[in-house]
Design a protein around this motif. Structure first.
Motif, PDB file in Angstrom:
ATOM      1  N   GLU A 199      26.417  35.252   9.732  1.00  0.00           N
ATOM      2  CA  GLU A 199      27.178  34.871  10.926  1.00  0.00           C
ATOM      3  C   GLU A 199      28.160  33.747  10.618  1.00  0.00           C
ATOM      4  O   GLU A 199      29.301  33.755  11.102  1.00  0.00           O
ATOM      5  CB  GLU A 199      26.222  34.455  12.033  1.00  0.00           C
ATOM      6  N   GLU A 200      27.707  32.792   9.800  1.00  0.00           N
ATOM      7  CA  GLU A 200      28.591  31.680   9.447  1.00  0.00           C
ATOM      8  C   GLU A 200      29.772  32.183   8.610  1.00  0.00           C
ATOM      9  O   GLU A 200      30.913  31.761   8.804  1.00  0.00           O
ATOM     10  CB  GLU A 200      27.804  30.624   8.675  1.00  0.00           C
ATOM     11  N   ARG A 203      32.141  33.970  10.861  1.00  0.00           N
ATOM     12  CA  ARG A 203      32.901  33.005  11.657  1.00  0.00           C
ATOM     13  C   ARG A 203      34.013  32.382  10.812  1.00  0.00           C
ATOM     14  O   ARG A 203      35.158  32.232  11.276  1.00  0.00           O
ATOM     15  CB  ARG A 203      31.976  31.916  12.176  1.00  0.00           C
ATOM     16  N   ARG A 206      36.782  34.869  10.387  1.00  0.00           N
ATOM     17  CA  ARG A 206      37.618  34.956  11.595  1.00  0.00           C
ATOM     18  C   ARG A 206      38.578  33.773  11.685  1.00  0.00           C
ATOM     19  O   ARG A 206      39.750  33.938  12.040  1.00  0.00           O
ATOM     20  CB  ARG A 206      36.734  35.017  12.843  1.00  0.00           C
ATOM     21  N   GLU A 207      38.064  32.586  11.346  1.00  0.00           N
ATOM     22  CA  GLU A 207      38.928  31.405  11.390  1.00  0.00           C
ATOM     23  C   GLU A 207      40.058  31.524  10.365  1.00  0.00           C
ATOM     24  O   GLU A 207      41.211  31.193  10.651  1.00  0.00           O
ATOM     25  CB  GLU A 207      38.105  30.138  11.108  1.00  0.00           C
TER      26      GLU A 207
END
Length: 412
Positions: A199-200, A203, A206-207
């Motif tokens: 998940e990290e 994320r 995505r950033e």
């Protein structure tokens, strides 16, 4: 009446106690204090309860928080001041107390649930780290100990055995898990850690993608603006060339008319009736005179400078063309190598430079329009690095190319 505050005779500050007076003296080196019957102002904010000791402090609080209502508790808090200095503990007394505490408190390794400790060791954790995790997680469970290790894995003392006083209270260990439950729990914890890491990473991806899209949009917008500016510059340049050609044709037409009139005069023929000639030029001039006058742009000033150079040496076409090509070489070198000082500094006394550009009318002026300045007693022409303007240099190159390639340039 007994004093309720101490007043600094140097700055007029009101202080509640001897301790505050000592701190004030240490900070400001003021030593002139006296008792005062004026109480220290105590304004309490009704919204958040913050005490303010001055009107300035309450105004600042209002400005920061928007709270405007204060209760004046100055008289309620006012008490006779105690002038006795607070008793300070000496270093020797502190040392004695510390030695006594060390003597009375013996430190030992804390007791932890042995089965949980064994299970952690089987999972690969060092004994000191497993003991520390069980102790600080309260011997709650294997999951709690593993979570503690994950949260504190970067602590410098993670692999040091914890020590507690002998008389410290140790909680009763809770029932441990069976080997099968330990395996399932370990697998669950690993799966949870893996999902959290995934998940990290997602994320972060995505950033990064958002940042990449933002940078791409900014680059596209900058490219669009640059292309639009280049298009406008080319249109303006073409328009200027057309106007130059139009003026040159008009000049040639007038010259032909003058030659025609001269031939008629020599042949003894009467001059043509001026009423037959179309008064086109005066009409154009009349229309132009009604337009507002705008200041000349840098490109127009450069064009006028080159036109003046050519007209001043109209009978020396080769010399003028060589001057234009020399100017183009100098400007091109600066545009290609803006950080090289040797291209941005020209010795005015150089004989080759004088023969090609310096001695011609408008040559030095063209360099000054490009940003060059005379320095060291007018011995050098120098273009500072912070004044290198690529737009101006590109305009100069375009004007020089036009002057070299346009056969009608400078005819007027």
């Amino acid at each position: 009446m007994a004093g309720v505050s101490l007043k600094c005779g140097d700055c007029g500050a009101l202080l509640k106690s001897v301790e505050e007076a000592q701190e004030h003296a240490e900070l400001t080196s003021h030593s002139n204090f006296s008792e005062s019957t004026e109480a220290v102002l105590n304004l309490v904010c009704t919204a958040c309860g913050k005490p303010c000791r001055s009107k300035t402090e309450s105004d600042l609080h209002t400005k920061r928080t928007g709270h405007t209502e204060f209760i004046d508790k100055t008289l309620e808090e006012a008490k006779p001041i105690n002038l006795e200095a607070p008793k300070t503990v000496t270093e020797s007394e502190e040392a004695v107390d510390a030695s006594r505490s060390h003597q009375t408190e013996e430190m030992v390794v804390p007791e932890v649930e042995k089965k949980l400790l064994e299970e952690l060791e089987l999972m690969g954790f060092p004994t000191a780290r497993a003991t520390r995790a069980l102790h600080y997680s309260g011997n709650a469970s294997l999951e709690a100990a593993v979570n503690w290790v994950v949260e504190h894995e970067n602590d410098p003392d993670i692999d040091q055995m914890p020590m507690v006083p002998v008389n410290s209270k140790v909680e009763e260990p809770r029932p441990s898990l069976t080997p099968e439950e330990v395996k399932l729990k370990a697998q669950e914890l690993r799966e949870r850690a893996r999902k959290k890491k995934e998940e990290e990473e997602k994320r972060m991806e995505r950033e990064k993608e958002k940042e990449r899209i933002r940078v791409g949009k900014e680059l596209l917008e900058a490219k669009r603006i640059e292309e639009e500016n280049e298009r406008k510059r080319l249109l303006a340049h073409r328009k200027a060339e057309k106007e130059e050609e139009k003026r040159a044709r008009e000049k040639i037409r007038q010259k032909l008319e003058e030659d025609k009139a001269e031939r008629r005069r020599r042949l003894g023929l009467p001059p043509e009736d001026p009423a037959v000639v179309k008064p086109s030029s005066p009409v154009v001039e009349e229309k132009k005179s009604s337009l507002p006058v705008r200041p000349a742009t840098k490109a127009e000033q450069m064009r006028e400078c080159l036109r003046s150079l050519k007209q001043s040496h109209k009978d020396e076409d080769a010399k003028v063309k060589r001057a234009f090509q020399t100017l183009l070489t100098y400007i091109g070198n600066v545009a290609k190598n803006p950080d090289e000082e040797k291209f941005r500094k020209i010795r005015l006394t150089n004989q080759t430079f004088q023969d090609r550009v310096g001695s011609l009318t408008g040559g030095i002026e063209f360099f000054e329009l490009c940003g060059f300045e005379k320095i060291e007693g007018d011995e050098f022409l120098f273009l500072p690095r912070n004044k290198v303007d690529m737009v101006v240099l590109n305009s100069a190159g375009s004007e020089l190319n036009s002057a070299i390639n346009n056969p009608f340039f400078g005819v007027l």
